[in-house]
Design a protein around this motif. Structure first.
Motif, PDB file in Angstrom:
ATOM      1  N   SER A  72      33.917  -2.905  49.078  1.00 54.56           N
ATOM      2  CA  SER A  72      34.365  -3.125  47.585  1.00 54.56           C
ATOM      3  C   SER A  72      35.302  -1.677  47.371  1.00 54.56           C
ATOM      4  N   GLU A  73      35.586  -1.536  46.149  1.00 56.37           N
ATOM      5  CA  GLU A  73      36.243  -0.357  45.642  1.00 56.37           C
ATOM      6  C   GLU A  73      35.781   0.114  44.397  1.00 56.37           C
ATOM      7  N   ILE A  74      36.201   1.648  44.303  1.00 52.79           N
ATOM      8  CA  ILE A  74      35.768   2.222  42.819  1.00 52.79           C
ATOM      9  C   ILE A  74      36.742   1.574  41.898  1.00 52.79           C
ATOM     10  N   ILE A  75      36.166   1.152  40.713  1.00 54.88           N
ATOM     11  CA  ILE A  75      36.913   0.443  39.652  1.00 54.88           C
ATOM     12  C   ILE A  75      36.782   1.465  38.130  1.00 54.88           C
ATOM     13  N   ALA A  76      35.980   2.311  38.133  1.00 53.81           N
ATOM     14  CA  ALA A  76      35.802   3.064  37.057  1.00 53.81           C
ATOM     15  C   ALA A  76      35.392   4.561  37.515  1.00 53.81           C
ATOM     16  N   ILE A  77      35.601   5.844  36.905  1.00 55.68           N
ATOM     17  CA  ILE A  77      35.069   7.000  36.960  1.00 55.68           C
ATOM     18  C   ILE A  77      34.695   7.732  35.939  1.00 55.68           C
ATOM     19  N   LYS A  78      33.618   8.003  35.689  1.00 58.37           N
ATOM     20  CA  LYS A  78      33.167   8.628  34.404  1.00 58.37           C
ATOM     21  C   LYS A  78      32.379   9.936  34.645  1.00 58.37           C
ATOM     22  N   THR A  79      32.751  10.903  33.780  1.00 62.00           N
ATOM     23  CA  THR A  79      31.748  12.174  33.887  1.00 62.00           C
ATOM     24  C   THR A  79      30.821  12.173  32.580  1.00 62.00           C
ATOM     25  N   ILE A  80      29.658  12.500  33.029  1.00 63.24           N
ATOM     26  CA  ILE A  80      28.475  12.404  32.288  1.00 63.24           C
ATOM     27  C   ILE A  80      27.587  13.905  32.080  1.00 63.24           C
ATOM     28  N   GLN A  81      27.271  14.195  30.921  1.00 60.94           N
ATOM     29  CA  GLN A  81      26.665  15.312  30.775  1.00 60.94           C
ATOM     30  C   GLN A  81      25.139  15.329  30.970  1.00 60.94           C
ATOM     31  N   VAL A  82      24.415  16.537  31.106  1.00 63.10           N
ATOM     32  CA  VAL A  82      22.961  16.840  31.471  1.00 63.10           C
ATOM     33  C   VAL A  82      22.491  15.910  30.445  1.00 63.10           C
ATOM     34  N   GLY A  83      21.311  15.111  30.830  1.00 64.36           N
ATOM     35  CA  GLY A  83      20.556  14.421  30.035  1.00 64.36           C
ATOM     36  C   GLY A  83      21.093  13.124  29.563  1.00 64.36           C
ATOM     37  N   GLU A  84      22.186  12.736  30.150  1.00 63.96           N
ATOM     38  CA  GLU A  84      22.615  11.234  29.720  1.00 63.96           C
ATOM     39  C   GLU A  84      22.290  10.448  30.911  1.00 63.96           C
ATOM     40  N   SER A  85      22.065   9.169  30.768  1.00 63.02           N
ATOM     41  CA  SER A  85      21.579   8.246  31.698  1.00 63.02           C
ATOM     42  C   SER A  85      22.671   7.171  32.182  1.00 63.02           C
ATOM     43  N   VAL A  86      22.415   6.435  33.160  1.00 64.70           N
ATOM     44  CA  VAL A  86      23.410   5.724  33.826  1.00 64.70           C
ATOM     45  C   VAL A  86      22.653   4.396  33.936  1.00 64.70           C
ATOM     46  N   GLY A  87      23.228   3.234  33.773  1.00 67.51           N
ATOM     47  CA  GLY A  87      22.849   1.867  33.846  1.00 67.51           C
ATOM     48  C   GLY A  87      21.730   1.365  32.936  1.00 67.51           C
ATOM     49  N   TYR A  88      21.389  -0.015  33.450  1.00 71.00           N
ATOM     50  CA  TYR A  88      20.135  -0.695  32.751  1.00 71.00           C
ATOM     51  C   TYR A  88      18.854  -0.001  32.773  1.00 71.00           C
ATOM     52  N   GLY A  89      18.164   0.297  31.733  1.00 67.05           N
ATOM     53  CA  GLY A  89      16.889   0.857  31.485  1.00 67.05           C
ATOM     54  C   GLY A  89      16.778   2.223  31.762  1.00 67.05           C
ATOM     55  N   ASN A  90      18.029   2.988  31.657  1.00 64.15           N
ATOM     56  CA  ASN A  90      18.042   4.338  31.601  1.00 64.15           C
ATOM     57  C   ASN A  90      17.262   5.068  32.587  1.00 64.15           C
ATOM     58  N   THR A  91      17.234   4.304  33.915  1.00 64.58           N
ATOM     59  CA  THR A  91      16.225   4.739  35.009  1.00 64.58           C
ATOM     60  C   THR A  91      16.808   6.103  35.476  1.00 64.58           C
ATOM     61  N   TRP A  92      17.975   6.471  35.485  1.00 61.93           N
ATOM     62  CA  TRP A  92      18.508   7.638  36.109  1.00 61.93           C
ATOM     63  C   TRP A  92      19.187   8.354  34.859  1.00 61.93           C
ATOM     64  N   VAL A  93      18.760   9.874  35.206  1.00 62.15           N
ATOM     65  CA  VAL A  93      19.176  10.579  34.113  1.00 62.15           C
ATOM     66  C   VAL A  93      19.893  11.967  34.689  1.00 62.15           C
ATOM     67  N   ALA A  94      20.939  12.244  34.270  1.00 58.04           N
ATOM     68  CA  ALA A  94      21.710  13.324  34.911  1.00 58.04           C
ATOM     69  C   ALA A  94      21.055  14.700  34.696  1.00 58.04           C
ATOM     70  N   GLN A  95      20.685  15.625  35.771  1.00 57.28           N
ATOM     71  CA  GLN A  95      20.232  16.862  35.710  1.00 57.28           C
ATOM     72  C   GLN A  95      21.383  17.841  35.854  1.00 57.28           C
TER      73      GLN A  95
END
Length: 360
Positions: free
Chosen positions: A239-262
């Motif tokens: 497939s392909e990348i359709i978006a790129i985002k920058t997130i800060q420490v402590g912010e989460s990605v996706g449903y359920g907030n299961t992954w949090v940026a360190q």
């Protein structure tokens, strides 16, 4: 026509080469290529056409066999689960299909029918799988009934391995015991025999007998550790990348907030999800290849999208960059291991909305 970026490329030469390898491993055996379940998800007609040098095809049911006959394939076609109803016998006769029999009711259907052609019958005996098959002690009686019948039955005898792809000492001993049981109950007969699946073909040459029945090895999955069989991946899911985002420490990605940026992180969104057949239970850390580098999936798989941590990318990622989910550079078996399943399920699970593009 425009598609979502998710596509499955089917490498037809890899399919042919895998068959050639199987034939080379068992040069004295005929090859029954197993193409059930829509050719393990690759398209049954496509697969049959490019495995045309096989001696026979194995399918699960009459509807699969009929599709092949309607497309003009004249190969022997074996119904691996046999008949589901006595009413299927006329269709078997009309289309000259081979039939597995694994139980008394199937045997009686055939014995009680008037069959106008010579019919290829594969008697399945249970050597330890305990799924389908006559008990070993029944084999002599089954053969005797078929031999006495007024119908013209051409007999073959087969069994199926339970754990030939497993490499533990227990599994090795169990597989060797299955071979011993099969040999003991069939050696007095001159009928053709078949035991080896993909793993048996690769790991147990003494199981090759008259017919081998490769399945998953033809599609480049189900790898056997420490073997010389280098099965080539036939399907590459991209497939392909359709978006790129920058997130800060402590912010989460996706449903359920299961992954949090360190750390401050760059996240790529790839247009693939369980609606396409990518496994929903793929864990954080499941590899995805982008621009030749492996990057970890993070967060939950959505219906249409996954998110990938691109923070360690040595060069800049861009919208439209290709993402390889599995294929020639990334084994479907590895993705399956991150998802608590097997490569078979992933290959068979690609949904209809993913176009399959043939690569000659």
């Amino acid at each position: 026509m425009m598609y979502r970026p998710a596509k499955a490329f089917i490498y037809l030469q890899a399919l042919k080469k895998n068959l050639e390898q199987a034939q080379a491993l068992a040069p004295k055996s005929k090859v029954l290529a197993v193409i059930k379940a829509n050719g393990y998800g690759h398209g049954i007609e496509r697969v049959a056409h490019h495995l045309s040098h096989a001696d026979a095809f194995g399918v699960a049911s009459i509807d699969e066999a009929m599709l092949l006959r309607q497309k003009g394939f004249l190969h022997r076609i074996l119904l691996l689960e046999g008949l589901f109803s006595e009413s299927e016998i006329p269709v078997v006769i009309q289309n000259r299909l081979d039939v597995v029999i694994h139980s008394e009711h199937q045997l009686n259907w055939l014995l009680n029918s008037k069959i106008s052609i010579q019919l290829n019958i594969w008697i399945k005996v249970d050597t330890g799988m305990h799924r389908l098959g006559f008990d070993i002690q029944q084999l002599a009686s089954v053969i005797a009934k078929l031999e006495r019948s007024e119908n013209d039955f051409c007999i073959q005898v087969m069994s199926h391995f339970a754990s030939a792809d497993e490499t533990s000492e227990h599994s090795n001993l169990f597989t060797e015991k299955q071979i011993e049981r099969f040999e003991d109950c069939t050696c007095q007969y001159q009928y053709p025999r078949s035991l080896a699946n993909s793993a048996g073909l690769i790991r147990y040459p003494q199981s090759h007998y008259d017919w081998v029945r490769p399945g998953i090895a033809l599609y480049g999955a189900g790898a056997i550790p420490n073997s010389d069989f280098t099965s080539l991946a036939v399907m590459q899911l991209e497939s392909e990348i359709i978006a790129i985002k920058t997130i800060q420490v402590g912010e989460s990605v996706g449903y359920g907030n299961t992954w949090v940026a360190q750390r401050k992180s760059i996240i790529g969104v790839v247009a693939i999800g369980y609606g396409d057949g990518y496994p929903r239970h793929a864990k954080t850390g499941t590899p995805v290849i982008i621009n030749g580098q492996r990057f970890p999936l993070v967060g939950r798989v959505s219906m249409d999208m996954i998110t990938v941590d691109l923070t360690d990318m040595s060069s800049q990622a861009n919208i439209g960059d290709s993402a390889i989910l599995w294929g020639q550079e990334l084994s479907v078996d590895e993705i399956a291991s991150f998802s608590g399943t097997i490569g078979y399920e992933l290959l068979c699970g690609i949904t209809q909305r993913v176009p399959m593009i043939e690569v000659q």
